[in-house]
Write a protein that holds these residues in place. Structure first.
Motif: not given
Ligand code: PNS
Length: 168
Positions: A93, A95, A100, A104, A122
């Motif tokens: 993912r 950021i 965010d 998250e 991340f």
């Protein structure tokens, strides 16, 4: 489960539409993991999308064609189940900003609860894309703004076809 050699990660999202921020993250991750599967969520609760899921998959395939270890598909149901089916050890993912983080963090912890073996990785996109989101791209383009440096060229073409009246 299919045995996989090396590290396979899933990059899940809505991608309506894919942005240069997404592409930047894919490029970075493709240099770290052995295999990256970009996965478009089918049943989003995010309201009416601008592009269909097959259109988003196609745009992502075109834009990631240069990466030999990146593939694009769609999924529905729980992400942890899809990751297990795929034999993936990690979820990727991006950021962008502190804002965010909360969303998250919640998703990562819920996914960990559902499958303690699956890690969330991340990564941060390039600073120049920190403010870019699919939602803003759609909003700006619909109002006649220029987004050519913020999304891949094939996405600009699709936006022009989908949102008539913006010549940029
Ligand atoms: O690009 P997005 O909209 O921020 O991506 C959200 C996504 C697709 C990662 C998330 O909604 C998801 O994984 N949905 C699948 C359903 C699921 O597994 N939910 C539990 C995780 S909290």
């Amino acid at each position: 489960m299919m045995a996989t050699k090396g590290t396979k990660a899933i990059y899940p999202g809505t991608f309506d539409p894919p942005t240069n921020g997404h592409l930047d993250l894919i490029a970075r991750a493709s240099r770290i993991v052995d295999e990256l599967v970009v996965a478009v969520l089918r049943n989003t609760q995010k309201g009416t999308p601008l592009f269909t899921v097959p259109e988003r998959v196609e745009m992502l395939r075109e834009a990631t064609a240069e990466f030999a270890n990146v593939s694009v598909t769609m999924f529905d149901g729980l992400l942890v189940d899809f990751a297990r089916e795929q034999g993936a050890k990690a979820v990727l993912r991006g950021i962008r900003a502190i804002s965010d983080y909360e969303y998250e963090f919640q998703m990562a912890m819920m996914n960990r609860k559902l499958d303690p073996e699956l890690e969330t990785l991340f990564m941060m996109p390039a600073e120049k894309y920190t403010y870019v989101s699919s939602r803003l791209i759609k909003g700006v383009f619909e109002l006649g703004g220029d987004v050519t440096s913020l999304v891949p060229p094939n996405v600009v073409e699709r936006l022009k076809q989908r949102v008539p009246g913006n010549g940029k």
